[in-house]
Design a protein around this motif. Sequence first.
Motif, PDB file in Angstrom:
ATOM      1  N   PHE A  38      -5.516 -24.347 -15.932  1.00 18.83           N
ATOM      2  CA  PHE A  38      -4.725 -25.064 -14.929  1.00 18.83           C
ATOM      3  C   PHE A  38      -3.418 -25.550 -15.550  1.00 18.83           C
ATOM      4  N   ASN A  39      -3.551 -26.157 -16.706  1.00 13.65           N
ATOM      5  CA  ASN A  39      -2.369 -26.803 -17.256  1.00 13.65           C
ATOM      6  C   ASN A  39      -1.341 -25.786 -17.725  1.00 13.65           C
ATOM      7  N   ALA A  40      -1.826 -24.637 -18.204  1.00 13.51           N
ATOM      8  CA  ALA A  40      -0.878 -23.583 -18.555  1.00 13.51           C
ATOM      9  C   ALA A  40      -0.155 -23.122 -17.293  1.00 13.51           C
ATOM     10  N   ALA A  41      -0.909 -23.004 -16.185  1.00 13.49           N
ATOM     11  CA  ALA A  41      -0.301 -22.577 -14.932  1.00 13.49           C
ATOM     12  C   ALA A  41       0.730 -23.590 -14.463  1.00 13.49           C
ATOM     13  N   SER A  95     -23.128 -23.308 -21.278  1.00 15.55           N
ATOM     14  CA  SER A  95     -24.395 -22.642 -21.505  1.00 15.55           C
ATOM     15  C   SER A  95     -24.335 -21.161 -21.131  1.00 15.55           C
ATOM     16  N   PHE A  96     -23.681 -20.856 -20.019  1.00 11.86           N
ATOM     17  CA  PHE A  96     -23.584 -19.443 -19.650  1.00 11.86           C
ATOM     18  C   PHE A  96     -22.766 -18.681 -20.684  1.00 11.86           C
ATOM     19  N   PHE A  97     -21.643 -19.261 -21.082  1.00 15.02           N
ATOM     20  CA  PHE A  97     -20.751 -18.504 -21.954  1.00 15.02           C
ATOM     21  C   PHE A  97     -21.228 -18.475 -23.402  1.00 15.02           C
ATOM     22  N   ASP A  98     -22.041 -19.432 -23.807  1.00 17.81           N
ATOM     23  CA  ASP A  98     -22.558 -19.303 -25.172  1.00 17.81           C
ATOM     24  C   ASP A  98     -23.869 -18.514 -25.194  1.00 17.81           C
ATOM     25  N   ALA A 125     -14.299 -21.467 -13.772  1.00 25.10           N
ATOM     26  CA  ALA A 125     -14.874 -21.575 -15.116  1.00 25.10           C
ATOM     27  C   ALA A 125     -14.544 -20.370 -15.987  1.00 25.10           C
ATOM     28  N   VAL A 126     -14.312 -19.204 -15.345  1.00 28.67           N
ATOM     29  CA  VAL A 126     -14.159 -17.986 -16.144  1.00 28.67           C
ATOM     30  C   VAL A 126     -12.934 -18.068 -17.069  1.00 28.67           C
ATOM     31  N   PRO A 127     -11.748 -18.357 -16.545  1.00 29.81           N
ATOM     32  CA  PRO A 127     -10.622 -18.475 -17.482  1.00 29.81           C
ATOM     33  C   PRO A 127     -10.772 -19.660 -18.431  1.00 29.81           C
ATOM     34  N   GLU A 128     -11.442 -20.716 -17.968  1.00 30.81           N
ATOM     35  CA  GLU A 128     -11.594 -21.902 -18.815  1.00 30.81           C
ATOM     36  C   GLU A 128     -12.351 -21.572 -20.099  1.00 30.81           C
ATOM     37  N   TYR A 129     -13.366 -20.690 -19.991  1.00 33.89           N
ATOM     38  CA  TYR A 129     -14.194 -20.430 -21.165  1.00 33.89           C
ATOM     39  C   TYR A 129     -13.919 -19.090 -21.833  1.00 33.89           C
ATOM     40  N   SER A 130     -13.094 -18.245 -21.193  1.00 27.61           N
ATOM     41  CA  SER A 130     -12.839 -16.924 -21.770  1.00 27.61           C
ATOM     42  C   SER A 130     -12.272 -17.042 -23.174  1.00 27.61           C
ATOM     43  N   GLY A 131     -11.393 -18.002 -23.380  1.00 30.12           N
ATOM     44  CA  GLY A 131     -10.748 -18.151 -24.679  1.00 30.12           C
ATOM     45  C   GLY A 131     -11.751 -18.441 -25.783  1.00 30.12           C
ATOM     46  N   ASP A 132     -12.678 -19.348 -25.501  1.00 27.64           N
ATOM     47  CA  ASP A 132     -13.628 -19.744 -26.540  1.00 27.64           C
ATOM     48  C   ASP A 132     -14.746 -18.721 -26.718  1.00 27.64           C
ATOM     49  N   SER A 160      -4.001 -19.885 -13.223  1.00 31.55           N
ATOM     50  CA  SER A 160      -5.092 -20.844 -13.378  1.00 31.55           C
ATOM     51  C   SER A 160      -6.446 -20.194 -13.112  1.00 31.55           C
ATOM     52  N   GLY A 161      -6.414 -18.980 -12.574  1.00 29.92           N
ATOM     53  CA  GLY A 161      -7.671 -18.314 -12.283  1.00 29.92           C
ATOM     54  C   GLY A 161      -8.411 -18.964 -11.128  1.00 29.92           C
ATOM     55  N   THR A 162      -7.666 -19.348 -10.108  1.00 29.82           N
ATOM     56  CA  THR A 162      -8.300 -20.009  -8.963  1.00 29.82           C
ATOM     57  C   THR A 162      -8.097 -19.183  -7.709  1.00 29.82           C
TER      58      THR A 162
END
Lengths: 288, 454, 340
Positions: free
Chosen positions: B66-69, B287-290, B302-309, B372-374
């Motif tokens: 979001f904040n990058a957007a 939990s899903f992404f780890d 959530a997808v763009p939020e966790y894609s980086g990590d 933002s991936g929304t």
Amino acid sequence: MATITFRPARKSEQRLRFGRLAVYVFLLVGSLIALLPFVWMILASLKTGPEVRQIPPSFWPEAPTLDNYRTILTDPTLPLSLFYRNSAIIAISNVILAVGTSALFGYIFAKFDFPGKRALFWFIVATMMIPFQVTMIPGYLILAKLGLINKLTGLIIGSAFNAFGIFLVRQFALSIPGEMLDAARVDGASEWRIFWSIALPQLGPALATLGMMTFMWNWNAYLWPLIVLTEQNKRTLPIILNWYSTQHSNQIQLTMAASVLVIIPILFVFLLTQRWIVRGMTLSGMKG
Amino acid sequence: MRKVMLILSLLLVLGLVACGGGTNAPAQPTQPAADSGAEDSGAAESESIATEPVSLRIWTHQNNAFNAAYQTQIDAYMAANPNVTITLETFDYDTYIQTLQTSIPAGTEADIVQMFGSWVCSYADGGSLAEMPANVISMADAEAQIFPAQIGGYICNDKLYGVPQEFNIEYGATLVNTAAAEEAGLTDITSGWANWDEFIADAKALTVTQDGVITRTGYNYTAADALSASFYSLILQNGGQYLSEDGTFTVNTPEGMAALELLKRFVDEGIIDPVLFNGESNWVGESFFDGSSAMGLIGPWAVPEYSGDYPEVAAVTQYVDLPTVSGTQALVAASGWGLAVSQRSPAQDVAWDFVRFIALDPANAVQWNLASGTLPALQANIEGAAADELVAQFPHFGPWLGLLPFAQYEGAFPDRDLVWYEITYPRILSFLQGTATAEDTLVTLEREVRETFK
Amino acid sequence: MNSAATQSTVLPDAPTPRPRFWQGRTGAQKVFVLSALTPMILYVAFWSLLPIVWAAALAFFDYSARRQGGVVLGLGGDNPFVGLQHFRNMLNFSPEAPLEVRLFHISVKTTLMFAFLIVPLNLMITLPLAAMIESVHNRLRLGLRTIFFLPVVTSSVGVAIMWGYILHPQRGLLNAGLGSVMGRMVAINWTGDPSLIIGPIPVALIAVIIAYLWQDIGYNLIIFIAALQGIPESIRDAAIMDGATGITMFRHITLPLLRPTILLAAILTMISAFQVFDIFQVMTRGGPDNQTRVLTFDIYDNAFRFQNMGWAAATSVVLFLIVLAISLLQNRMLRSEWEY
């Protein structure tokens, strides 16, 4: 006191030695327990993400790495130096304020009489009895009315009155000999000068103690800064640490590295100054 | 010297206030219809506002994407309006709520504040938010251009107080870790499930257990948003209603019971342990992404939020529509994140101009959604080139675009977050954890939510 | 306004020096005292007295900072006077009572349970530990004292995070240790399983108690070590002559001599236990199922999360009354102790 009776002195040497051994073992285990959380934190901060996530967890890092520290120190959302600065500004300002005012008023309470002294002193002592949670709501509202929410000043401006400090200094100042002050008066020194050059040096140890304790309290304070400082960039280390750990709830290796960076420096400060802190707590019978 | 500076800055502020007053006059030359190009309108606006330096602050909650957007759009706006400086200040979600609640009464909020639609009215009713000027967008235009479920939260007493930027929906499709599915031999998992039995069978196959302890849950749906959205959507799908027209909240119904029973079935079938997986431990996003949840119920943000990590899991992540109850598709959706302007801002006109730039110009709005991936809040962006671009960049949006027409506004709760996070979620979680009966849960839930209407 | 929120008790006062009269003072001394005290009194009135009075007033209003309210302190108007309504609500023990009231009852119960568990546990650890540390070699003694004191100066947020990780259901040290002992996977959610209850005490509360004890024992330890060093050598020597060793000595000499110190430490520990916030907020957030919700957390939540400041002020008054009652009890007990 109750009458004390002892069995006759026939303790075997062996039993005594066994007792001493048990004490040492107990102390060893106790200090390991006391240190374990720190050790577990430091070890985890040296592990990789997959290693932290593996079930069951390892104790020693398989391939120790400083990557987590690198990640944190280069994370643009986590300008740690800024948060160190905020914490330091607040803690140091409050130390200066608390030490200065406590020295003056503790000295006055110990060495002068004036109408209403008892009442005022009891009020000061009574404010220490009032839980912080009672005054935090109006305290917040006052700062809001003054426009000091979200300002570091908001955490400093109200700290010039330190009931604990006044009390502590008074206990010390009582032992300053009155003759010493009177002699200075005879020599024509002004009262401020007497306070500055005669009383203050005598209060040195008490003020050092108070200063260190005030620093620790402010450095570790969580609730009041959480309420007053709402903007991310204004916040202090403990709040940031909690924020970071909830943001990375499953990346414990990062959270632990951040904890190390926040906790360890202050532990070193303590190791260097523990003499004063311990003495202050012992002498005043008070805790933060 | 310091005094001179003080007086100068005071004069500056006064000047800005005067300008702000001036632009509210009906003679304002900017036309909403002339909204064809962002640069044009921006330039026109800046001419009319005067070119004195203006600085604005925007507050948002912490979400990297979001904040990058926001930052991209802010930079574009500042390039087009060199006299305007906009700074972005961010807070983590919990802190953000608290910050709004404490700063807005204290008057220290930023000029532009990011709002979740369902919060807007509580601040607007207190007189803290500025009403949308008709020259930015009229009420009728807003209702025509934006999804009703999304704009709903921004309308209070027939006045508009901001603009949603995204379509916030948490229920309807589930994240699937396709690599995990393949390992479990479920090769056609992305084609979906005809009914809940099929779904449960697959979720069971995806669950990993060791010594009776679930180490990977087949379906993680027990976080606060997921559980509340599931419960209320399932009531609708069962043909019930939880909030009547006149604002009476009712869940102690056969439909409410049916919803609870389905939610409990996943636990009873051993797909999830709600003590180890919930909003507090193993929260669905992480939990899903780890990898400790094979399927997870969480909105597409959530997808763009966790894609980086977690790039490895993100690469094998796909959304799949959840089954419905007897074929009835109905989903509850919250209003979305959007922007509102503080009544106290000395430069409201510039603030609104920026809001129009970022949220109402379809080209910019879709850029913001892309970054933002929304999902878009503007209806125009759900079809045609904009939709193609969104799906091209976010393949995981495909299923959601088809679901949006079935979404309904979750309803006008006086304190939505209290109902969602402090009442619905903990009550249902306790039920799933086995510390409360279904009957008690419905009775207590109903009573406690009704209290919030008083 | 001091963020340190000190809480404490007065040590026995040194006998007050013979009163010297204001009248006897010279002009210069009067000027000095007046010029120093006047600003201080004004300052204290604003930053210390005003908040106290304001808090008391808030408790009788339905106040929220979100609403404008009347002219004086925002009270009145949209923030109406409700008299004793908040306090009457607190006495509504029906299961149908409003959520905030039931949460308040839970909070009071948890707070009392926490405080009354902390004190005996703390003393059971610190007293023998202090005696043992005191009995060892001088240099070792300093080192041990430092080790046990380190947690005291660690930020409570850090403490909560460290212990949260030790108790983590899948990745924590405790479950890993249990697992390797039992030879199978253990995934107990110590801080998040509402069904884990030992008698009336939730396990999550015990988890917080352990973390808090770990952080807090260093303080009492220091106090007791100091008190032990204050025991006259002659008494010890006499006891040793009589053949007293280790435990006997501890039970029959040390404990009785330390009685006043123990009492004081117990009460200070209890009073500060009533005001713990950080560890609860960070470690459990009052969960699971409100099992670790304490009054401080409840006050914070109501005041700053739900902006229900009138109610929060009323509950904070209750916290104050509890602390006051214990302080008064303490003074009585201490006084009778000294008369002894």
